[in-house]
Design an enzyme around this catalytic site. Structure first.
Site, PDB file in Angstrom:
ATOM      1  N   HIS A 128       1.132   3.961   7.077  1.00 40.88           N
ATOM      2  CA  HIS A 128       1.420   5.261   6.792  1.00 40.88           C
ATOM      3  C   HIS A 128       2.135   5.388   5.713  1.00 40.88           C
ATOM      4  O   HIS A 128       1.843   6.466   4.901  1.00 40.88           O
ATOM      5  CB  HIS A 128       1.638   6.057   8.298  1.00 40.88           C
ATOM      6  CG  HIS A 128       1.843   7.564   7.727  1.00 40.88           C
ATOM      7  ND1 HIS A 128       0.732   8.253   7.153  1.00 40.88           N
ATOM      8  CD2 HIS A 128       2.984   8.295   8.046  1.00 40.88           C
ATOM      9  CE1 HIS A 128       1.148   9.458   7.066  1.00 40.88           C
ATOM     10  NE2 HIS A 128       2.441   9.620   7.467  1.00 40.88           N
ATOM     11  N   ASP A 151      -3.904   3.143   7.450  1.00 39.07           N
ATOM     12  CA  ASP A 151      -3.010   4.233   8.000  1.00 39.07           C
ATOM     13  C   ASP A 151      -3.486   4.741   9.133  1.00 39.07           C
ATOM     14  O   ASP A 151      -4.698   5.261   9.059  1.00 39.07           O
ATOM     15  CB  ASP A 151      -3.004   5.374   6.501  1.00 39.07           C
ATOM     16  CG  ASP A 151      -2.016   6.365   7.172  1.00 39.07           C
ATOM     17  OD1 ASP A 151      -1.639   6.731   8.302  1.00 39.07           O
ATOM     18  OD2 ASP A 151      -1.471   7.404   6.233  1.00 39.07           O
ATOM     19  N   SER A 173       2.615  12.765   3.405  1.00 40.99           N
ATOM     20  CA  SER A 173       2.273  13.312   5.001  1.00 40.99           C
ATOM     21  C   SER A 173       1.979  14.733   5.241  1.00 40.99           C
ATOM     22  O   SER A 173       1.466  15.192   4.405  1.00 40.99           O
ATOM     23  CB  SER A 173       2.849  12.772   5.972  1.00 40.99           C
ATOM     24  OG  SER A 173       2.529  12.608   7.128  1.00 40.99           O
TER      25      SER A 173
END
Length: 271
Positions: free
Chosen positions: A244, A214, A107
């Site tokens: 995610h 996601d 991320s």
């Protein structure tokens, strides 16, 4: 689970706490780079898998995150975070001279890892980007339109189809549950542009993993960013239905099998 110990050092701005999952005779050093608002302690399962695969694992809590010092989730310049991660890499190299290094970023950690590869990729054996914030991330311009960004808490259900992951996240006192800081959003915007304009990863073996479902960092925004920086050796894995946090998904072992198989291939090419 593999045992770990903490290590602290003076970072670029604040005192940084890092975690080390040791391995007496590792085949490689893995540097884990966590995401926004979380901390490296959420990667125990990933670290355990990597240690059993032959890695010594290192990972910092970024400034303003987890057990590290600094105003919560305040990052004014991601170049400083990259420098702190480089300190962690040097720690791993000092512990294990001559052992190849793999960087794994998730991320926001994917953003940091991508910039890291542009600055320090010549010294790496491989790079793994998980759900990376790269290319475009719609939440940044949306929130920067406000003088004071409104609170936009992450819906824990968007993290994983394993809802216990979201429950633990919501109850974790080391996770930030408040709003973005404007300076941090500005730093995201600056670094997304910097990465886009700073060249490719060259010959660095790179694995990109992403959840098809996601909602936090949609794949459609990340794909142009990956395409802009990809070098000659990119492997892509998109997991149908995954959200995610693919390292915490219901098929996390499949994902980590793909990561370790990729690392094996990268190490065999480097030897």
């Amino acid at each position: 689970m593999a045992q770990s110990r903490e290590h602290t050092f003076s970072g670029t701005r604040d005192r940084i706490t890092a975690r080390v999952w040791p391995n007496e005779r590792p085949r490689y050093v893995a540097v884990l780079v966590h995401g926004y608002g979380e901390h490296i302690g959420r990667y125990e399962y990933v670290a355990d898998r990597l240690v059993r695969h032959g890695a010594a694992v290192y990972g910092p809590d970024h400034m303003g995150h987890g057990r590290s010092e600094g105003d919560r989730v305040l990052i004014e310049d991601f170049e400083d975070v990259v420098t702190d991660v480089h300190t962690v890499e040097r720690l791993g190299r000092a512990d294990h001279p001559g052992v190849p290094v793999v960087v794994i970023g998730h991320s926001m950690g994917g953003l940091i890892a991508a910039r890291y590869a542009q600055r320090h990729g010549a010294g790496l054996a491989a790079l793994v980007l998980s759900g990376p914030v790269i290319g475009s991330w719609a939440i940044v311009p949306e929130l920067l339109a406000y003088e004071e960004p409104p609170g936009t808490p992450i819906d824990p259900a968007t993290l994983s189809r394993d809802l216990s992951v979201g429950t633990a996240y919501a109850a974790d006192p080391l996770v930030w549950h408040g709003p973005f800081k404007r300076a941090t959003l500005e730093a995201f915007a600056t670094t997304l542009a910097t990465i886009a304009g700073s060249g490719t990863f060259g010959s660095l073996p790179t694995l990109w993993v992403h959840g098809e479902a996601d909602e936090l960092v949609p794949i459609a925004g990340s794909r142009p960013g990956v395409e802009a920086v990809r070098g000659a050796d990119l492997t892509e894995r998109v997991y149908p239905g995954a959200r995610h946090e693919v390292f915490n998904e219901t098929n996390k072992d499949e994902v980590l099998d793909d990561v370790t198989a990729f690392v094996d291939r990268a190490l065999s090419r480097a030897s």
